[in-house]
Motif scaffolding. Structure first.
Motif, PDB file in Angstrom:
ATOM      1  N   THR A 117      11.962   1.308 -15.723  1.00 19.29           N
ATOM      2  CA  THR A 117      11.067   1.706 -14.625  1.00 19.29           C
ATOM      3  C   THR A 117       9.811   2.365 -15.187  1.00 19.29           C
ATOM      4  O   THR A 117       8.686   2.037 -14.797  1.00 19.29           O
ATOM      5  N   THR A 168       6.154  -3.843  -9.280  1.00 24.26           N
ATOM      6  CA  THR A 168       7.097  -2.878  -9.866  1.00 24.26           C
ATOM      7  C   THR A 168       8.311  -2.704  -8.950  1.00 24.26           C
ATOM      8  O   THR A 168       9.459  -2.670  -9.414  1.00 24.26           O
ATOM      9  N   ALA A 169       8.025  -2.630  -7.665  1.00 25.84           N
ATOM     10  CA  ALA A 169       9.108  -2.453  -6.695  1.00 25.84           C
ATOM     11  C   ALA A 169      10.004  -3.689  -6.660  1.00 25.84           C
ATOM     12  O   ALA A 169      11.241  -3.581  -6.604  1.00 25.84           O
ATOM     13  N   ASN A 203      12.229  -3.714  -9.646  1.00 24.19           N
ATOM     14  CA  ASN A 203      13.307  -2.739  -9.466  1.00 24.19           C
ATOM     15  C   ASN A 203      14.490  -3.343  -8.729  1.00 24.19           C
ATOM     16  O   ASN A 203      15.648  -3.085  -9.061  1.00 24.19           O
ATOM     17  N   ASP A 204      14.189  -4.163  -7.716  1.00 19.49           N
ATOM     18  CA  ASP A 204      15.262  -4.809  -6.950  1.00 19.49           C
ATOM     19  C   ASP A 204      15.975  -5.858  -7.802  1.00 19.49           C
ATOM     20  O   ASP A 204      17.193  -6.008  -7.723  1.00 19.49           O
ATOM     21  N   THR A 248      18.340  -4.045  -9.976  1.00 23.17           N
ATOM     22  CA  THR A 248      19.547  -3.616  -9.249  1.00 23.17           C
ATOM     23  C   THR A 248      20.524  -4.792  -9.133  1.00 23.17           C
ATOM     24  O   THR A 248      21.733  -4.637  -9.337  1.00 23.17           O
ATOM     25  N   GLU A 262      20.818   3.042 -16.495  1.00 24.18           N
ATOM     26  CA  GLU A 262      19.409   2.653 -16.705  1.00 24.18           C
ATOM     27  C   GLU A 262      19.282   1.687 -17.873  1.00 24.18           C
ATOM     28  O   GLU A 262      20.038   1.784 -18.853  1.00 24.18           O
TER      29      GLU A 262
END
Ligand code: AHM
Ligand code: MG
Length: 335
Positions: free
Chosen positions: A8, A26-27, A30-31, A34, A189
């Motif tokens: 991140t 970036t968002a 992030n998904d 996940t 992470e």
């Protein structure tokens, strides 16, 4: 205690150098991360959670689906459909484009993926992976059509793969080199462990499924025959051979210590130009390989320059260490 650079942090710092960046990419990433952590967990637990084995179903390629092919496809969809960054998704495991459900906003990116590459290996506990490619939607915030995905690989915004091996790694490029991150399960992470990955230009290691030899074209026949002749042949050195049957594992090995990987054009099934799929296998891997200083071609043309004709199009793939791939390309030219 400092844990090292998290994925991140790395992405946010990269984004600071891009004028006008909104943070949306970036968002989205992030998904994706996940989803990958969720898949890593399922692959890792394996038989303990009853996810091994095959289903009765076939995918659009006519391949029997593993339970985990379907489960991991679902994990990619569920984690990426809701946030409003995508206008559609396409995958090896879905015949058609996956439309973003009406209750969620549409975004400016498209994603294509192979949720579990090398899945023939999953029941025998050998490395598998996830491959993904992110493109810009030609028309943002409008439900994507199949045609929207048919962009040449040079247009990729980002490509990456996760390798579920002895450790779980995420390797990605946004067009500024290739970086590798290792999942620290204790803190959940990905940590930057392999910055600036580069493929050595020379190699003595080749990877090909030799059971298809009788179907190969002359240039590949010649190349492999010369490797096998070793130090007594025209190449003047001994070669080593590997075949994991997991493209992610092969590409990762090549990024780590060099090598050449080939799933070339063959005459096994005249209806198919190769085995691997352009949009969600060949293109993302070619982007990564080129960004790491390697070469990726069909034997006849640069893969990233091809204009895809359909979502599940297959292509021959020859990629890896620059000087070695160029030997094979030279043989194609001569032929
Ligand atoms: P998959 O996406 O159905 O797993 O198929 C792709 C895989 C690649 O990872 C690998 O390089 C190749 O198929 C192995 O093919 P083969 O079974 O002919 O050795
Ligand atoms: Mg695959």
């Amino acid at each position: 205690m400092h844990t090292g650079t998290t994925l991140t942090q790395f992405i946010i710092e990269e984004q600071r150098h891009i004028a006008g960046a909104t943070g949306e990419f970036t968002a989205l990433l992030n998904d994706v991360v996940t989803a990958i952590k969720t898949i890593s967990n399922a692959v890792n637990k394996g038989a303990l959670i009853g996810v091994m084995g095959a289903l009765e179903t076939e995918n659009v390629q006519g391949e029997t689906q593993k339970k985990l092919d379907v489960i991991t496809n679902e994990m990619m969809i569920r984690n990426n459909e809701w946030a409003g960054h995508l206008a559609g998704m396409a995958s090896e495991e879905m015949d058609e484009v996956y439309p973003i459900p009406a209750q969620y906003p549409l975004g400016k990116y498209l994603m294509v993926f192979d949720p579990l590459d090398g899945s023939s290996n999953v029941d025998i506990n050998i490395s598998v992976g996830t491959i993904f490619s992110i493109l810009r939607a030609p028309v943002p915030n409008r439900a994507a059509t199949a045609a929207d995905f048919l962009q040449p690989g040079v247009k990729q915004v980002c490509a990456g793969y996760a390798l579920y091996g002895s450790s779980t790694m995420l390797v990605l490029t946004t067009g500024h080199g290739v970086n590798g991150f290792t999942l620290d399960r204790d803190i959940g992470e990905f940590i930057l462990t392999h910055p600036g990955m580069k493929i050595p230009a020379d190699t003595k290691e080749f990877a090909i499924n030799a059971s298809n030899q009788r179907f190969w074209e002359a240039p590949v026949q010649r190349y492999v025959a010369e490797c096998l002749e070793g130090s007594t042949g025209p190449r003047g050195r001994d070669f080593n051979m590997r075949w994991v049957a997991s493209m992610v594992a092969e590409v990762h090995r090549i990024l780590t210590r060099g090598g050449i990987f080939m799933y070339p054009r063959d005459t096994k099934d005249p209806g198919k130009a190769g085995k691997l799929r352009l949009l969600y296998e060949a293109n993302p891997m070619s982007f990564i390989v080129e960004q790491a200083g390697g070469v990726s071609s069909t034997g006849y043309e640069r893969i990233l320059d091809m204009t895809p004709e359909n979502l599940h199009q297959r292509v021959p793939v020859i990629l890896g260490s620059k000087n070695e791939v160029e030997v094979v390309l030279g043989y194609h030219k001569q032929a």
